[in-house]
Design an enzyme around this catalytic site. Structure first.
Site, PDB file in Angstrom:
ATOM      1  N   LYS A  45      26.083  44.016  40.374  1.00 21.21           N
ATOM      2  CA  LYS A  45      27.434  43.909  39.818  1.00 21.21           C
ATOM      3  C   LYS A  45      28.378  45.002  40.302  1.00 21.21           C
ATOM      4  O   LYS A  45      27.991  46.133  40.489  1.00 21.21           O
ATOM      5  CB  LYS A  45      27.371  43.966  38.285  1.00 21.21           C
ATOM      6  CG  LYS A  45      26.706  42.777  37.653  1.00 21.21           C
ATOM      7  CD  LYS A  45      27.475  41.494  37.856  1.00 21.21           C
ATOM      8  CE  LYS A  45      28.821  41.555  37.202  1.00 21.21           C
ATOM      9  NZ  LYS A  45      28.791  41.749  35.763  1.00 21.21           N
ATOM     10  N   HIS A  76      49.739  26.517  37.702  1.00 19.87           N
ATOM     11  CA  HIS A  76      48.620  25.981  36.902  1.00 19.87           C
ATOM     12  C   HIS A  76      47.268  26.402  37.481  1.00 19.87           C
ATOM     13  O   HIS A  76      46.277  25.696  37.313  1.00 19.87           O
ATOM     14  CB  HIS A  76      48.675  24.454  36.817  1.00 19.87           C
ATOM     15  CG  HIS A  76      49.970  23.912  36.298  1.00 19.87           C
ATOM     16  ND1 HIS A  76      50.165  23.594  34.978  1.00 19.87           N
ATOM     17  CD2 HIS A  76      51.148  23.649  36.909  1.00 19.87           C
ATOM     18  CE1 HIS A  76      51.400  23.128  34.802  1.00 19.87           C
ATOM     19  NE2 HIS A  76      52.019  23.157  35.961  1.00 19.87           N
ATOM     20  N   GLU A 104      40.530  45.024  34.070  1.00 19.49           N
ATOM     21  CA  GLU A 104      40.244  44.407  32.769  1.00 19.49           C
ATOM     22  C   GLU A 104      40.733  45.290  31.625  1.00 19.49           C
ATOM     23  O   GLU A 104      41.283  44.807  30.641  1.00 19.49           O
ATOM     24  CB  GLU A 104      38.741  44.183  32.630  1.00 19.49           C
ATOM     25  CG  GLU A 104      38.176  43.117  33.551  1.00 19.49           C
ATOM     26  CD  GLU A 104      36.659  43.062  33.446  1.00 19.49           C
ATOM     27  OE1 GLU A 104      36.007  44.000  33.953  1.00 19.49           O
ATOM     28  OE2 GLU A 104      36.144  42.114  32.840  1.00 19.49           O
ATOM     29  N   SER A 126      26.819  47.709  36.454  1.00 17.86           N
ATOM     30  CA  SER A 126      26.199  47.214  35.236  1.00 17.86           C
ATOM     31  C   SER A 126      24.962  48.046  34.933  1.00 17.86           C
ATOM     32  O   SER A 126      24.268  48.502  35.840  1.00 17.86           O
ATOM     33  CB  SER A 126      25.787  45.754  35.428  1.00 17.86           C
ATOM     34  OG  SER A 126      24.753  45.408  34.541  1.00 17.86           O
TER      35      SER A 126
END
Lengths: 460, 460, 460, 460
Positions: D285, D158, D292, D279
């Protein structure tokens, strides 16, 4: 200090070339170049207006962008995969052309709001194109309906002949479905037609920009009201893909019918040689390939919907790298819809309707049995009882190899004393069709009225 | 001749009981009883009005139907699986109660138009319920936004801390998504809110009925205009399921965030004991089960959409038996959406926001780096160059274990001479947030304004 | 301190009742009671054997579990939704029955390894059942093939009559598809047939247990080799659902053919009254509802696959609450497959084959055109040229309303001088069929041989 | 009479060019050229062997085909869209090169058996490639496991810290998943590795060919046994796409973890600069883009599965035009899997494991609470009671801001008198991990043993 990536400041090592190829989206997002440049020009003009660029800077940037558009359209633009995507390619090229001032274009903007702007502009245009194509297909149905206003064929339920209908009525059913499809695209357009620029990376820009001015330039009726929502949601992509899936669902039903009707068994139509293909081995074949392919392409449009739904599931706000995968599903959906809508009117207009076969099929199929039952109801028999009686009459006919029209009054009286001589006229197919006088029914005058209405609407 | 099926007239043999169980839809379509009875009463009253039933017949039928509704609601209705579905069960019961006159109710109607009527009535009601539930969830976000108007947390892209945002702004992003979800449901409602009765089996009825009167009784603003379309399309079911899938997509993103934020690593919130569960083996666990389950239930709503798309693909007109499979996907979608929307406000209202953790995370994450770059731009440096400089400052900080705020002006000057003393204030988180003054930006006054707007809209 | 949840130690507040209803899986996982009890008995006996329970404790627990199984099967078990799931319900009931010793059953076990054990045991049993049902359906095809060994019908491509084939050959094509379906289920079984108990919550148990003994008791050929994998993967669920989707894909093709063949246009078969349904309004209708419903149910099985794929996408290790959503998709897939496989043999065995219609369709459809071309090839003409010649012959026949058999040698000579008199025999359907002498071809002796092979395999 | 289509004999009109573009599959099926030529050469050699071609004809054809392969690979082959597909392009080119004898290659073959042959050959090769790539990824995990054998991190359920595990154990969980993925691909290979040639259009060829000889040439272990099945089923495509979807499901879980672990909040790893992106606006970043993107690409592979399932649903036997849509879904699945498998080892090998953060996270998370409960069980307390006691200890710690290790024996005695001094050692993380001595548990020696086993298996 001459690293090629615009974001390489904090990076000590260059990108692995395997990764570069993997993460680049240039191969597919280059088709957004027009939208990207249009958006950049509007953004630039606003920056000038707000004093964030000088007029001269603005002029150089706009001119540079226009040259870039020409280069791309002339095929001379030097695409470079290491610049990741179309946005960076254009920006880098701009700097090559006009020097460091080109870098100022990105003031008050991020790739995050830029990319969703481009996709919105793209879909806005494409929804317009698709809507026009749908209208052309509707028009085709309208013309076909007018041409075949007297043509009777069996209407089916469960692929069993059920009741006689007009071919015109059948065609208009598709008109109605397509009308709702167009409505769904328009609703999608309304929801995506919102300017996201100004959201910047995710939090909004800190430059004093004029979003309303950009919206006006780009013809957006309203501004996004939350920057995090603006850069992170792709619901308009899902909505578009879902509307596309429904449109394909409708086309798949039409194409199933074209395939069935072209079969020797139905023989209701003959597709023209120009839109069918042959077999490499069986000389007699004439295959309804176009209809089958459209039916098959339903699969890819469904798949694209599932793709984008899966991509977006469970992503935390705001922009995530997964979302780069939104574009190909959209592009493939647009291309497929356009191709199917382009070819279908050709197929429909060139098909030969075999009217006698259609009419004969309706006559043989007891499609007037319901009307015999209805007749009995008008004679005062409860509907369920009438239904039962006619069921037995049908069974008798099947055993005797007769149609309902073949029966004599004497034979009918074995099943019910309520049959009167007029029953023999009442079950003629023309009468049966014309009895469906209700709004939306298949009676000739109802169908004619609807055609007139729709033609009037088309013209306005 | 006492066969139990209403259509058994032409059949020589009874239905195989294995088939009976297989084809019966009673187990799930019984939940349409209310819609079925309401539709039947309106239809009956119209039949009386048009002289197709006597007033006395109409009275008996309506009374019988009302009794049946009471029986069903009292749990005393004798459901019989061999009557296939809820429609037949009600009709047969009506005949048991009031005799053969009950059979007249089916005059000018078929199960084909009846079943799509019932489903439209059902979805109309459920879209209303769901819209109200969405509004309650939006209200929850609005309240939370008001409560946490000053709370800063990191906004993320790629799950990397990006820029500081207000928690209120983050919550309002979901408000906006939900607003579009509601819009999609309303558009779906508009398209399905069309009376199909009168289409009968597929061709329209031949009885002189008054469709407009039925529409008025049942509150339908318009009539279907093509009987074949009316009985054969289920696009409203697909559209509803697609809108539901999008809503779940949005909720799955929210729930992903609740799960992340509840983790020890983020520690941004603590869900209340009342909405979490423990482990059967690990005593320390407190599991965000509700959020995970909602995220998981996204799967079933996606699956339901795929189900109905698959069912309808390539079916020839008009009604086909496959279409019986439309209902369970809809019912499960409705039930799932209702359950998720019911429990989410409970979870959100009871969660404890750990404000210090949020703020600290924003402070440590260089979320003000963009603003440092923007500062340099305002000092006249092209954006891309400024971006590169700050990237190097960040790399320096990472190597030194410092935050941007920790740097002295001297250190900054190593990277650019354009830094002036005011930079030290300009990168404070509160200032950074408040600088996002653009419409839709995260500046406090912008967010406040939006909350006021939305509250005003809620109240009206 | 008398809280009802087994994990309530660290919790200060009770569960919200809305949440309780939302998170409970009892409504559907209760069907795993048998597997749960069998697993618990094996686990308990191992605990005794390893000295973790006394023999007396073990005896009490096993006896208690057997009583519980009887209660459940007798319908007297007091299910309580607040105990979340079937596992907790059984454990709590055990403690009620035999006192605190019941709590010792959970030693060295967690719900995480318990729940995947139960699901594996369930699927193992169901794959056995389904495989037997598939075999029965294959047997039906084998019998039908034997009965219709001489029956010729047109084989179709693109739903155009292509070449004559034996009906037996057509039926055996489904036999082959089903054989691969069975193979996929068996491969899935092999991969899931692995004991997960011992993995405990995720890391393995720290009790000195004997996993091999449990595996032996429960008839598992091997042990899971990584505890984190054991509790967190559900690939066997996805694999099962994918195998089920493929099986339904095959059945949907068969059912499409049953629907087509039952149509008046094809008229190749008549389904028995016992497996068809009528219309509530059209007395002549006899609908192939069962075939349509199976075709439609393909949608729900596809949907279930999409559900479980979506649920599992992107979940971090190990067990996440989302995974509770794995069961309903599996149960619905199992139920649907079982129902379809149960009813199909009934439908197939009772259908009447209309042999003359089939043969006539093959004769009229130029299905022997390929053989005419092949004849020309044997006469020395290159294949492509022969194909072209016969294409022109077919066009001539279509214009003249003739079949190939109607042509005289003179007519044939207009197209090629290579036609000899034997051509007239060479294109007789029986000859054409029997010429397909290749392994897997439709020649009668080839089909007969295959039937013998498959019957022999069935018997062994 | 010089029409360009090989099947144009019976056609009076040329193909509409819009239709030509729509039905052509050349754009994507050209990638099957190698398989097509290999299949043709084997077929040709068999024709010679069986006396259906002369040796000289065979020689010319084979030589012509080899030249064509060279032309294609050199980029000089004149592809022509009006020849529909790669098969026709090659055949027409052959005839151009060697004259009419080229037309004889199609003797005893149809595009229907040819196209499924090519696709089987293609997938056979690709399954080999993919299996090798999977093995490389497994090898990477094995190496990482060896490197991090002592590294403790929290295992999660979880997304809550649950129990301490070894990082090596965590990595090996993926090894196991991948092993089953490879098994599924191999099972798919076994089922598709069947020669379809000889099935011709659908009924089998009437030429006296030698299928076994072709099978031997092309390395097929067996022959298809039913010609209608051979040309009409695509279950191997679905099975491949389903196996691919499962593989992506597993990779999506891995990538979710890479994204989480790269976040500032977890901080368990740092991905190398070479595999991350920056970025365009935020200089600090460093985005885990590759992870992803792989997670996102799961969507397209799921979508491809849905595509092919939808395409095939409800198609009557045998080959239908819809089936042309099978290829792009397969190609895109292959390309996506290959790209993801290629880039993942690079990412994994270059990532930096931040061991101290991992260990600290395990220490703070009460991940040893289960072991405290187990200790109490060994002290004679029933498990459920022990669980409850430790739950209360945890609550106490949370209130006091302590970890379990911080507690004194006195404090522990407030909750139970059964705690003895050794408890303080028993809950040390190293002890806790090493206590998981069961097969498949996370104890160091168990994990080490497994690594040895797997390395040995790799080497053999």
């Amino acid at each position: 200090m001459d690293s090629k990536k615009p974001w390489s400041g904090r990076f000590a090592a260059d990108t692995d070339h395997r990764v570069e190829g993997f993460t680049s989206s240039l191969a597919f997002d280059r088709r957004l170049y027009k939208q990207d440049i249009a958006g950049s020009i509007a953004h630039c003009q606003m920056l000038v207006r707000c004093g964030l660029l000088t007029a001269e800077e603005g002029r150089q940037i706009v001119e540079g962008l226009r040259e870039i558009q020409q280069e791309i359209e002339a095929g001379t633009f030097p695409f470079r995969i290491e610049y990741e995507d179309i946005h960076m390619n254009i920006e880098r090229r701009l700097i090559e052309k006009i020097g460091p001032v080109g870098g100022k274009l990105h003031t008050a903007r991020s790739r995050n709001d830029q990319v969703t702007l481009d996709l919105r502009l793209y879909l806005r245009e494409k929804i317009g194109d698709l809507s026009r194509q749908i209208t052309l297909l509707q028009q085709t149905f309208l013309e076909l309906a007018e041409q075949h206003l007297d043509q009777i064929l069996p209407g089916y339920t469960h692929l069993q002949r059920a009741q006689p209908v007009l071919l015109a009525h059948h065609f208009l059913a598709y008109y109605e479905m397509l009308e709702r499809d167009k409505g769904r695209l328009q609703d999608c357009l309304r929801r995506l037609n919102v300017l996201p620029l100004g959201a910047a990376a995710l939090a909004g820009t800190s430059y004093p920009i004029d979003r309303a001015y950009v919206a006006e330039q780009l013809d957006f009726p309203c501004l996004s009201q939350n920057s995090m929502d603006a850069v992170s949601d792709r619901d308009y992509v899902v909505e578009f893909c879902a509307a596309g899936a429904l449109l394909m669902l409708h086309l798949s039903r039409l194409c199933e019918e074209l395939v069935l009707w072209s079969s020797a068994e139905f023989g209701f139509i003959e597709l023209s040689d120009a839109v069918t293909t042959g077999s490499s081995i069986m000389p007699q074949k004439k295959n309804p390939d176009v209809a089958e392919l459209i039916r098959g392409k339903t699969g890819r449009v469904y798949g694209n919907l599932m793709t984008i739904l899966t991509v977006m599931k469970g992503l935390p706000l705001t922009y995530d790298g997964d979302m780069q995968e939104d574009k190909e599903a959209v592009f493939d959906t647009v291309d497929t819809l356009e191709a199917c809508l382009r070819v279908l009117p050709v197929v429909l207009r060139q098909m030969e309707v075999k009217g006698e076969r259609m009419r004969a099929a309706a006559a043989e199929g007891f499609t007037n049995a319901t009307d015999m039952a209805d007749y009995l109801v008008r004679q005062g028999i409860p509907f369920r009882e009438a239904h039962r009686i006619v069921g037995q009459v049908v069974r008798y006919c099947l055993e005797q190899g007769k149609t309902l029209e073949d029966l004599t009054l004497e034979e009918l009286h074995r099943f019910s004393p309520r049959f009167e001589p007029e029953i023999l006229d009442q079950i003629r197919l023309e009468v049966v069709v014309d009895n469906k006088q209700v709004v939306g029914g298949t009676a000739r005058n109802q169908v004619k009225r609807r055609i007139q209405e729709l033609k009037a609407r088309m013209e306005s």
